[in-house]
Design an enzyme around this catalytic site. Sequence first.
Site, PDB file in Angstrom:
ATOM      1  N   HIS A 146      46.887  34.547  46.932  1.00 22.37           N
ATOM      2  CA  HIS A 146      46.852  35.626  47.912  1.00 22.37           C
ATOM      3  C   HIS A 146      47.855  35.294  49.008  1.00 22.37           C
ATOM      4  O   HIS A 146      47.960  34.134  49.426  1.00 22.37           O
ATOM      5  CB  HIS A 146      45.467  35.769  48.541  1.00 22.37           C
ATOM      6  CG  HIS A 146      44.387  36.096  47.565  1.00 22.37           C
ATOM      7  ND1 HIS A 146      44.508  37.097  46.625  1.00 22.37           N
ATOM      8  CD2 HIS A 146      43.158  35.556  47.387  1.00 22.37           C
ATOM      9  CE1 HIS A 146      43.396  37.170  45.911  1.00 22.37           C
ATOM     10  NE2 HIS A 146      42.563  36.225  46.345  1.00 22.37           N
ATOM     11  N   CYS A 201      45.896  33.088  36.785  1.00 22.68           N
ATOM     12  CA  CYS A 201      44.716  33.506  36.013  1.00 22.68           C
ATOM     13  C   CYS A 201      44.505  32.650  34.773  1.00 22.68           C
ATOM     14  O   CYS A 201      43.759  33.033  33.859  1.00 22.68           O
ATOM     15  CB  CYS A 201      44.816  34.990  35.628  1.00 22.68           C
ATOM     16  SG  CYS A 201      45.040  36.078  37.053  1.00 22.68           S
ATOM     17  N   ASP A 253      40.088  32.817  37.062  1.00 19.46           N
ATOM     18  CA  ASP A 253      40.671  31.482  37.194  1.00 19.46           C
ATOM     19  C   ASP A 253      41.452  31.403  38.501  1.00 19.46           C
ATOM     20  O   ASP A 253      41.011  31.909  39.522  1.00 19.46           O
ATOM     21  CB  ASP A 253      41.560  31.200  35.965  1.00 19.46           C
ATOM     22  CG  ASP A 253      41.707  29.713  35.668  1.00 19.46           C
ATOM     23  OD1 ASP A 253      42.415  29.033  36.442  1.00 19.46           O
ATOM     24  OD2 ASP A 253      41.150  29.237  34.673  1.00 19.46           O
ATOM     25  N   ILE A 254      42.613  30.780  38.465  1.00 22.69           N
ATOM     26  CA  ILE A 254      43.394  30.565  39.688  1.00 22.69           C
ATOM     27  C   ILE A 254      44.244  31.791  39.997  1.00 22.69           C
ATOM     28  O   ILE A 254      44.789  32.425  39.093  1.00 22.69           O
ATOM     29  CB  ILE A 254      44.303  29.310  39.549  1.00 22.69           C
ATOM     30  CG1 ILE A 254      44.885  28.895  40.911  1.00 22.69           C
ATOM     31  CG2 ILE A 254      45.411  29.525  38.534  1.00 22.69           C
ATOM     32  CD1 ILE A 254      43.918  28.162  41.785  1.00 22.69           C
ATOM     33  N   THR A 255      44.341  32.145  41.260  1.00 26.73           N
ATOM     34  CA  THR A 255      45.266  33.194  41.665  1.00 26.73           C
ATOM     35  C   THR A 255      45.796  32.883  43.066  1.00 26.73           C
ATOM     36  O   THR A 255      45.339  31.960  43.731  1.00 26.73           O
ATOM     37  CB  THR A 255      44.627  34.589  41.609  1.00 26.73           C
ATOM     38  OG1 THR A 255      45.664  35.584  41.641  1.00 26.73           O
ATOM     39  CG2 THR A 255      43.683  34.841  42.772  1.00 26.73           C
ATOM     40  N   ALA A 257      45.648  41.184  40.006  1.00 24.40           N
ATOM     41  CA  ALA A 257      44.597  40.295  39.494  1.00 24.40           C
ATOM     42  C   ALA A 257      43.246  40.748  40.026  1.00 24.40           C
ATOM     43  O   ALA A 257      43.162  41.346  41.106  1.00 24.40           O
ATOM     44  CB  ALA A 257      44.876  38.859  39.917  1.00 24.40           C
ATOM     45  N   MET A 258      42.198  40.453  39.259  1.00 27.46           N
ATOM     46  CA  MET A 258      40.848  40.844  39.661  1.00 27.46           C
ATOM     47  C   MET A 258      39.847  39.742  39.352  1.00 27.46           C
ATOM     48  O   MET A 258      39.982  39.033  38.352  1.00 27.46           O
ATOM     49  CB  MET A 258      40.416  42.122  38.933  1.00 27.46           C
ATOM     50  CG  MET A 258      41.238  43.327  39.311  1.00 27.46           C
ATOM     51  SD  MET A 258      40.698  44.835  38.489  1.00 27.46           S
ATOM     52  CE  MET A 258      41.938  45.964  39.188  1.00 27.46           C
ATOM     53  N   GLY A 308      37.123  41.038  44.538  1.00 27.15           N
ATOM     54  CA  GLY A 308      37.716  42.287  44.080  1.00 27.15           C
ATOM     55  C   GLY A 308      39.081  42.140  43.453  1.00 27.15           C
ATOM     56  O   GLY A 308      39.241  41.463  42.442  1.00 27.15           O
ATOM     57  N   PHE A 309      40.105  42.747  44.089  1.00 24.72           N
ATOM     58  CA  PHE A 309      41.433  42.806  43.463  1.00 24.72           C
ATOM     59  C   PHE A 309      42.522  42.362  44.428  1.00 24.72           C
ATOM     60  O   PHE A 309      42.354  42.402  45.652  1.00 24.72           O
ATOM     61  CB  PHE A 309      41.730  44.223  42.955  1.00 24.72           C
ATOM     62  CG  PHE A 309      41.767  45.286  44.025  1.00 24.72           C
ATOM     63  CD1 PHE A 309      42.929  45.552  44.738  1.00 24.72           C
ATOM     64  CD2 PHE A 309      40.630  46.052  44.309  1.00 24.72           C
ATOM     65  CE1 PHE A 309      42.962  46.537  45.725  1.00 24.72           C
ATOM     66  CE2 PHE A 309      40.649  47.037  45.290  1.00 24.72           C
ATOM     67  CZ  PHE A 309      41.821  47.276  45.996  1.00 24.72           C
TER      68      PHE A 309
END
Length: 241
Positions: A105, A202, A101-103, A171-172, A184-185
Site C-alpha cells: 500500500h 500476493c 498474501d503479501i501486498t 489486490a483484495m 478490502g481492496f
Amino acid sequence: MTQLVQFEDLGNMPYKQAWDYQESLLQQNLKVKSDLRVLAGSEEIPDSQFPIPTTTHHLLFVEHPPVYTLGKSGHIENILISEDERAAKGIEYYPTNRGGDITFHGPQQIVGYPILDLEKFETDIGKYLRKLEEVIILTMADYGLKGERSKGETGVWLDPDIKGKERKICAMGVRCSRWITMHGFAFNVNTDLNYFNYIIPCGIENKQVTSLENELGRKVDFEEAKERVKRNFEKVFDVKL
C-alpha cells in the site's frame, strides 16, 4: 430496500491507525449483534420510545504511507528484501488478519475498506469478493480499460489469460466476523510500481503489477478516480453513500 453506507475519506493515514479504526467500527457492529441476540431471547417487550439497535455500514477510503502487509495465510519469504533494507527505504510492515498474501500500500493508491453487515446483503464471501471486483472492473471501463478476473485468483487483472502479459491492478483481501466485513481492496491509480519489485505480490510469481497511470500513459486525476469508484460501489452493491 437500498442500504445506507457511511462514507469517510481518511486521507493519508498510517496503516496501523486505519486498521485500528476499522477494528473499532467492526466491534461496534458486533456489539449491536450481541445486543440483538440478547433482545431476541428476552420475553420483555421493547419500549417503543427506544429504537431497536441496528448495525451500520461503512466505506473508508485511505492512502497509506509505504507499507507491506501480509495476510494470515501468507508467507514472509515473499518479501524479497531484508528488514534493514526495508527500513532504509522507509517501508513499514504488518502481518494482518485478512485473507491473502503479501501486498503493498502506498501513495496514489485507492485503498477501500468496506465494513458491511452481509446479513443485510448476501451471506456469501465469494459473492462479496466478486462484487468488489466488479466495482473495479466498472471503474476501469470508465477509463476505457478491460478489467477481468483471473481464475482462482482474487483481484482484478488485465490480460489474465495471455501468458507473460498478465498484470494485476487491484489486490483484495478481507476478514469477516459474524458476517461483518473489514479490510478490502487496493486499486493502483498513480502508484509507484517499483515498490512491488521487492515482494512477490500476493504470492503469485511471474506475473506483473500495473496501475491506471501505467496503462493509460498519463497521470490520472486521483480525486476523480475516487469518485468513480464510489459511484460504481453504489451501483454494484445497490447502496447510497
